[in-house]
Design a protein around this motif. Structure first.
Motif, PDB file in Angstrom:
ATOM      1  N   UNK A  78      -3.781  -0.891  -4.920  1.00  0.00           N
ATOM      2  CA  UNK A  78      -3.100  -2.151  -5.201  1.00  0.00           C
ATOM      3  C   UNK A  78      -1.616  -1.921  -5.461  1.00  0.00           C
ATOM      4  N   UNK A  79      -1.293  -0.900  -6.262  1.00  0.00           N
ATOM      5  CA  UNK A  79       0.106  -0.596  -6.556  1.00  0.00           C
ATOM      6  C   UNK A  79       0.880  -0.316  -5.271  1.00  0.00           C
ATOM      7  N   UNK A  80       0.328   0.534  -4.430  1.00  0.00           N
ATOM      8  CA  UNK A  80       1.003   0.878  -3.166  1.00  0.00           C
ATOM      9  C   UNK A  80       1.150  -0.347  -2.271  1.00  0.00           C
ATOM     10  N   UNK A  81       0.063  -1.100  -2.123  1.00  0.00           N
ATOM     11  CA  UNK A  81       0.082  -2.262  -1.237  1.00  0.00           C
ATOM     12  C   UNK A  81       1.059  -3.333  -1.706  1.00  0.00           C
ATOM     13  N   UNK A  82       1.068  -3.602  -3.000  1.00  0.00           N
ATOM     14  CA  UNK A  82       1.923  -4.674  -3.498  1.00  0.00           C
ATOM     15  C   UNK A  82       3.396  -4.268  -3.436  1.00  0.00           C
ATOM     16  N   UNK A  83       3.685  -2.969  -3.693  1.00  0.00           N
ATOM     17  CA  UNK A  83       5.070  -2.486  -3.559  1.00  0.00           C
ATOM     18  C   UNK A  83       5.553  -2.669  -2.124  1.00  0.00           C
ATOM     19  N   UNK A  84       4.705  -2.261  -1.173  1.00  0.00           N
ATOM     20  CA  UNK A  84       5.064  -2.396   0.246  1.00  0.00           C
ATOM     21  C   UNK A  84       5.207  -3.855   0.648  1.00  0.00           C
ATOM     22  N   UNK A  85       4.303  -4.690   0.163  1.00  0.00           N
ATOM     23  CA  UNK A  85       4.320  -6.111   0.492  1.00  0.00           C
ATOM     24  C   UNK A  85       5.622  -6.758   0.030  1.00  0.00           C
ATOM     25  N   UNK A  86       6.000  -6.491  -1.209  1.00  0.00           N
ATOM     26  CA  UNK A  86       7.228  -7.081  -1.750  1.00  0.00           C
ATOM     27  C   UNK A  86       8.463  -6.491  -1.072  1.00  0.00           C
ATOM     28  N   UNK A  87       8.461  -5.170  -0.890  1.00  0.00           N
ATOM     29  CA  UNK A  87       9.596  -4.524  -0.227  1.00  0.00           C
ATOM     30  C   UNK A  87       9.810  -5.049   1.175  1.00  0.00           C
ATOM     31  N   UNK A  88       8.734  -5.181   1.948  1.00  0.00           N
ATOM     32  CA  UNK A  88       8.883  -5.661   3.325  1.00  0.00           C
ATOM     33  C   UNK A  88       9.244  -7.140   3.366  1.00  0.00           C
ATOM     34  N   UNK A  89       8.751  -7.927   2.402  1.00  0.00           N
ATOM     35  CA  UNK A  89       9.124  -9.350   2.391  1.00  0.00           C
ATOM     36  C   UNK A  89      10.622  -9.507   2.145  1.00  0.00           C
ATOM     37  N   UNK A  90      11.187  -8.650   1.323  1.00  0.00           N
ATOM     38  CA  UNK A  90      12.637  -8.686   1.082  1.00  0.00           C
ATOM     39  C   UNK A  90      13.407  -8.183   2.297  1.00  0.00           C
ATOM     40  N   UNK A  91      12.953  -7.057   2.862  1.00  0.00           N
ATOM     41  CA  UNK A  91      13.635  -6.489   4.038  1.00  0.00           C
ATOM     42  C   UNK A  91      13.625  -7.447   5.218  1.00  0.00           C
ATOM     43  N   UNK A  92      12.511  -8.152   5.418  1.00  0.00           N
ATOM     44  CA  UNK A  92      12.405  -9.087   6.541  1.00  0.00           C
ATOM     45  C   UNK A  92      13.424 -10.215   6.457  1.00  0.00           C
ATOM     46  N   UNK A  93      13.822 -10.542   5.236  1.00  0.00           N
ATOM     47  CA  UNK A  93      14.807 -11.615   5.044  1.00  0.00           C
ATOM     48  C   UNK A  93      16.219 -11.061   4.851  1.00  0.00           C
ATOM     49  N   UNK A  94      16.371  -9.730   4.959  1.00  0.00           N
ATOM     50  CA  UNK A  94      17.694  -9.127   4.860  1.00  0.00           C
ATOM     51  C   UNK A  94      18.137  -8.773   3.456  1.00  0.00           C
ATOM     52  N   UNK A  95      17.210  -8.753   2.500  1.00  0.00           N
ATOM     53  CA  UNK A  95      17.538  -8.408   1.125  1.00  0.00           C
ATOM     54  C   UNK A  95      16.973  -7.024   0.807  1.00  0.00           C
ATOM     55  N   UNK A  96      17.414  -6.457  -0.306  1.00  0.00           N
ATOM     56  CA  UNK A  96      16.833  -5.184  -0.724  1.00  0.00           C
ATOM     57  C   UNK A  96      16.244  -5.341  -2.119  1.00  0.00           C
ATOM     58  N   UNK A  97      15.240  -4.548  -2.383  1.00  0.00           N
ATOM     59  CA  UNK A  97      14.546  -4.604  -3.669  1.00  0.00           C
ATOM     60  C   UNK A  97      15.461  -3.994  -4.721  1.00  0.00           C
ATOM     61  N   UNK A  98      15.752  -4.770  -5.768  1.00  0.00           N
ATOM     62  CA  UNK A  98      16.685  -4.274  -6.763  1.00  0.00           C
ATOM     63  C   UNK A  98      16.117  -4.277  -8.183  1.00  0.00           C
ATOM     64  N   UNK A  99      14.828  -4.461  -8.298  1.00  0.00           N
ATOM     65  CA  UNK A  99      14.168  -4.394  -9.601  1.00  0.00           C
ATOM     66  C   UNK A  99      12.739  -3.909  -9.403  1.00  0.00           C
ATOM     67  N   UNK A 100      12.082  -3.600 -10.488  1.00  0.00           N
ATOM     68  CA  UNK A 100      10.721  -3.076 -10.396  1.00  0.00           C
ATOM     69  C   UNK A 100       9.755  -4.143  -9.897  1.00  0.00           C
ATOM     70  N   UNK A 101       8.702  -3.680  -9.254  1.00  0.00           N
ATOM     71  CA  UNK A 101       7.697  -4.575  -8.709  1.00  0.00           C
ATOM     72  C   UNK A 101       7.117  -5.484  -9.789  1.00  0.00           C
ATOM     73  N   UNK A 102       6.888  -4.943 -10.970  1.00  0.00           N
ATOM     74  CA  UNK A 102       6.320  -5.727 -12.070  1.00  0.00           C
ATOM     75  C   UNK A 102       7.200  -6.926 -12.416  1.00  0.00           C
ATOM     76  N   UNK A 103       8.506  -6.812 -12.220  1.00  0.00           N
ATOM     77  CA  UNK A 103       9.402  -7.940 -12.489  1.00  0.00           C
ATOM     78  C   UNK A 103       9.191  -9.065 -11.476  1.00  0.00           C
ATOM     79  N   UNK A 104       8.918  -8.700 -10.235  1.00  0.00           N
ATOM     80  CA  UNK A 104       8.615  -9.716  -9.226  1.00  0.00           C
ATOM     81  C   UNK A 104       7.279 -10.381  -9.540  1.00  0.00           C
ATOM     82  N   UNK A 105       6.307  -9.563  -9.916  1.00  0.00           N
ATOM     83  CA  UNK A 105       4.961 -10.067 -10.178  1.00  0.00           C
ATOM     84  C   UNK A 105       4.883 -10.901 -11.451  1.00  0.00           C
TER      85      UNK A 105
END
Length: 191
Positions: A78-105
């Motif tokens: 789950x940790x790996x999948x959710x990190x990838x999911x959030x990272x790719x959702x940001x990359x697809x829109x041209x943004x970069x991940x700038x905080x921990x996954x838990x902050x998004x969740x």
């Protein structure tokens, strides 16, 4: 004598020492980073030789280890999948991940796993036949703030992979609509 006293003190105060070390590392991240970089620069040959002599710790070993761990440990998967999911959702829109996954969740991974597994259909993430679905699809995100909001754990649910990928897809649906279509799909689906 001092050396002996130091050993004795360390032996009797392991937890205190551990907490102090943890605090020091937390407060001196930049110093630690700089020292590590300096050490690597001064010991390039040693590092190269160590990697050659310890191939079991290579990237391939790490990949295999992670692959096996994902099979055995649903929380790690789950940790790996959710990190990838959030990272790719940001990359697809041209943004970069700038905080921990838990902050998004908006929660920790244990809470997320509990939330996903606590559904009225009895779907369990550990069974591996389910997708993590965004109730409000990421494809509707227009801004970085939208992506942040859509990755909040209350917007995530478990759905059967086949249903999520071929029926719901990126459609905006109310929970009632999802419930109705999912029940119809489950009734039609051969056992």
């Amino acid at each position: 004598c001092k050396k002996k006293e130091g050993k004795e003190y360390h032996k009797n105060n392991k937890e205190h020492k551990k907490e102090k070390n943890k605090e020091w590392h937390k407060n001196n991240k930049e110093h630690k980073k700089e020292k590590n970089k300096e050490w690597r620069e001064n010991n390039k040959e040693y590092s190269k030789e160590w990697r050659e002599n310890n191939k079991e710790y290579s990237k391939e070993y790490s990949k295999e280890y992670n692959r096996n761990r994902k099979v055995k440990d649903p929380l790690f998967r789950l940790k790996c999948n959710i990190r990838n999911l959030i990272g790719s959702s940001l990359n697809n829109k041209g943004y970069s991940k700038n905080t921990k996954t838990a902050n998004y969740l908006g929660c920790d991974y244990d809470t997320l796993l509990f939330h996903l597994n606590n559904n009225k259909y009895g779907f369990k993430y550990s069974e591996g036949v389910y997708d993590i679905d965004h109730i409000m699809p990421l494809s509707n995100a227009k801004t970085e703030a939208d992506i942040f909001d859509f990755n909040y754990y209350k917007n995530l649910q478990l759905l059967p992979s086949e249903f999520n990928r071929y029926i719901k897809r990126d459609r905006v649906m109310t929970l009632e609509e999802i419930d109705t279509e999912l029940k119809e799909w489950l009734n039609k689906k051969p056992c």
